[in-house]
Design a protein around this motif. Structure first.
Motif, PDB file in Angstrom:
ATOM      1  N   GLN A 210      30.268  54.474  33.907  1.00  0.00           N
ATOM      2  CA  GLN A 210      31.088  55.426  34.399  1.00  0.00           C
ATOM      3  C   GLN A 210      31.648  56.310  33.064  1.00  0.00           C
ATOM      4  OE1 GLN A 210      34.150  52.949  36.297  1.00  0.00           O
ATOM      5  NE2 GLN A 210      33.367  53.632  38.093  1.00  0.00           N
ATOM      6  N   GLN A 211      31.149  55.870  31.756  1.00  0.00           N
ATOM      7  CA  GLN A 211      31.412  56.665  30.753  1.00  0.00           C
ATOM      8  C   GLN A 211      30.463  57.902  30.973  1.00  0.00           C
ATOM      9  OE1 GLN A 211      31.581  54.785  27.001  1.00  0.00           O
ATOM     10  NE2 GLN A 211      31.698  52.788  27.741  1.00  0.00           N
ATOM     11  N   PHE A 212      29.389  57.635  31.602  1.00  0.00           N
ATOM     12  CA  PHE A 212      28.245  58.727  31.528  1.00  0.00           C
ATOM     13  C   PHE A 212      28.181  59.210  32.864  1.00  0.00           C
ATOM     14  CE2 PHE A 212      27.314  55.650  28.331  1.00  0.00           C
ATOM     15  CZ  PHE A 212      26.830  56.498  27.374  1.00  0.00           C
TER      16      PHE A 212
ATOM     17  N   MET B  36      18.448  58.615  40.895  1.00  0.00           N
ATOM     18  CA  MET B  36      19.472  59.648  41.243  1.00  0.00           C
ATOM     19  C   MET B  36      19.515  60.919  40.128  1.00  0.00           C
ATOM     20  SD  MET B  36      22.601  57.183  41.659  1.00  0.00           S
ATOM     21  CE  MET B  36      24.095  58.542  42.025  1.00  0.00           C
ATOM     22  N   GLY B  37      18.687  60.657  38.905  1.00  0.00           N
ATOM     23  CA  GLY B  37      18.581  61.826  37.964  1.00  0.00           C
ATOM     24  C   GLY B  37      19.515  61.652  36.892  1.00  0.00           C
ATOM     25  N   PHE B  38      20.234  60.652  36.741  1.00  0.00           N
ATOM     26  CA  PHE B  38      21.015  60.466  35.511  1.00  0.00           C
ATOM     27  C   PHE B  38      20.644  59.670  34.340  1.00  0.00           C
ATOM     28  CE2 PHE B  38      24.427  59.460  39.307  1.00  0.00           C
ATOM     29  CZ  PHE B  38      24.936  60.787  39.293  1.00  0.00           C
ATOM     30  N   VAL B  39      19.457  59.365  34.158  1.00  0.00           N
ATOM     31  CA  VAL B  39      18.975  58.587  33.175  1.00  0.00           C
ATOM     32  C   VAL B  39      17.815  59.586  32.385  1.00  0.00           C
ATOM     33  CG1 VAL B  39      17.875  56.597  32.385  1.00  0.00           C
ATOM     34  CG2 VAL B  39      19.386  56.560  34.192  1.00  0.00           C
TER      35      VAL B  39
ATOM     36  N   ALA C 120      18.781  55.565  28.331  1.00  0.00           N
ATOM     37  CA  ALA C 120      17.988  54.336  28.505  1.00  0.00           C
ATOM     38  C   ALA C 120      18.152  53.264  27.272  1.00  0.00           C
ATOM     39  CB  ALA C 120      16.605  54.401  28.874  1.00  0.00           C
ATOM     40  N   MET C 121      17.839  53.764  26.219  1.00  0.00           N
ATOM     41  CA  MET C 121      17.893  53.132  24.859  1.00  0.00           C
ATOM     42  C   MET C 121      19.462  52.699  24.483  1.00  0.00           C
ATOM     43  SD  MET C 121      15.182  52.416  23.917  1.00  0.00           S
ATOM     44  CE  MET C 121      15.641  51.634  22.852  1.00  0.00           C
ATOM     45  N   GLN C 122      20.352  53.461  24.818  1.00  0.00           N
ATOM     46  CA  GLN C 122      21.768  53.100  24.900  1.00  0.00           C
ATOM     47  C   GLN C 122      22.308  52.055  25.771  1.00  0.00           C
ATOM     48  OE1 GLN C 122      23.298  57.340  25.538  1.00  0.00           O
ATOM     49  NE2 GLN C 122      24.418  57.194  23.771  1.00  0.00           N
TER      50      GLN C 122
ATOM     51  N   PHE D 264      16.883  47.297  34.883  1.00  0.00           N
ATOM     52  CA  PHE D 264      17.998  48.361  34.475  1.00  0.00           C
ATOM     53  C   PHE D 264      18.272  49.405  35.559  1.00  0.00           C
ATOM     54  CE2 PHE D 264      16.034  46.574  30.600  1.00  0.00           C
ATOM     55  CZ  PHE D 264      17.371  46.182  30.014  1.00  0.00           C
ATOM     56  N   ARG D 265      17.321  49.512  36.547  1.00  0.00           N
ATOM     57  CA  ARG D 265      17.555  50.292  37.409  1.00  0.00           C
ATOM     58  C   ARG D 265      18.933  50.276  38.332  1.00  0.00           C
ATOM     59  NH1 ARG D 265      13.609  53.031  39.822  1.00  0.00           N
ATOM     60  NH2 ARG D 265      11.913  51.947  39.052  1.00  0.00           N
TER      61      ARG D 265
END
Length: 81
Positions: A12-14, A29-32, A37-39, A62-63
């Protein structure tokens, strides 16, 4: 704090304006991007005291929130043995 709650708080921070369900694919959803991904991997390792091996770096781990929780639970149960 429960694994799911910690993962959701991190995400939720992102994605502060998005409502994320446990099975919602935030990659689709295109958020990544690759940096995020590394974070996410580093957060999971640090927050839950696990090591994400190369074999674990499958996007399916991680999806979704449910997939991340499952990965953490698997890794923690192996570490507990």
């Amino acid at each position: 704090m429960e694994i799911r709650t910690k993962v959701l708080a991190f995400l939720q921070q992102f994605f502060n304006s998005a409502v994320l369900g446990d099975d919602q694919d935030f990659f689709a959803m295109g958020f990544v991007n690759s940096l995020f991904a590394m974070q996410l991997v580093l957060f999971v390792e640090k927050e839950f005291g696990i090591t994400v091996d190369n074999d674990d770096l499958d996007i399916d781990n991680f999806r979704t929130i449910r997939a991340i929780v499952s990965l953490v639970e698997r890794k923690q149960s192996v570490n507990a043995l």
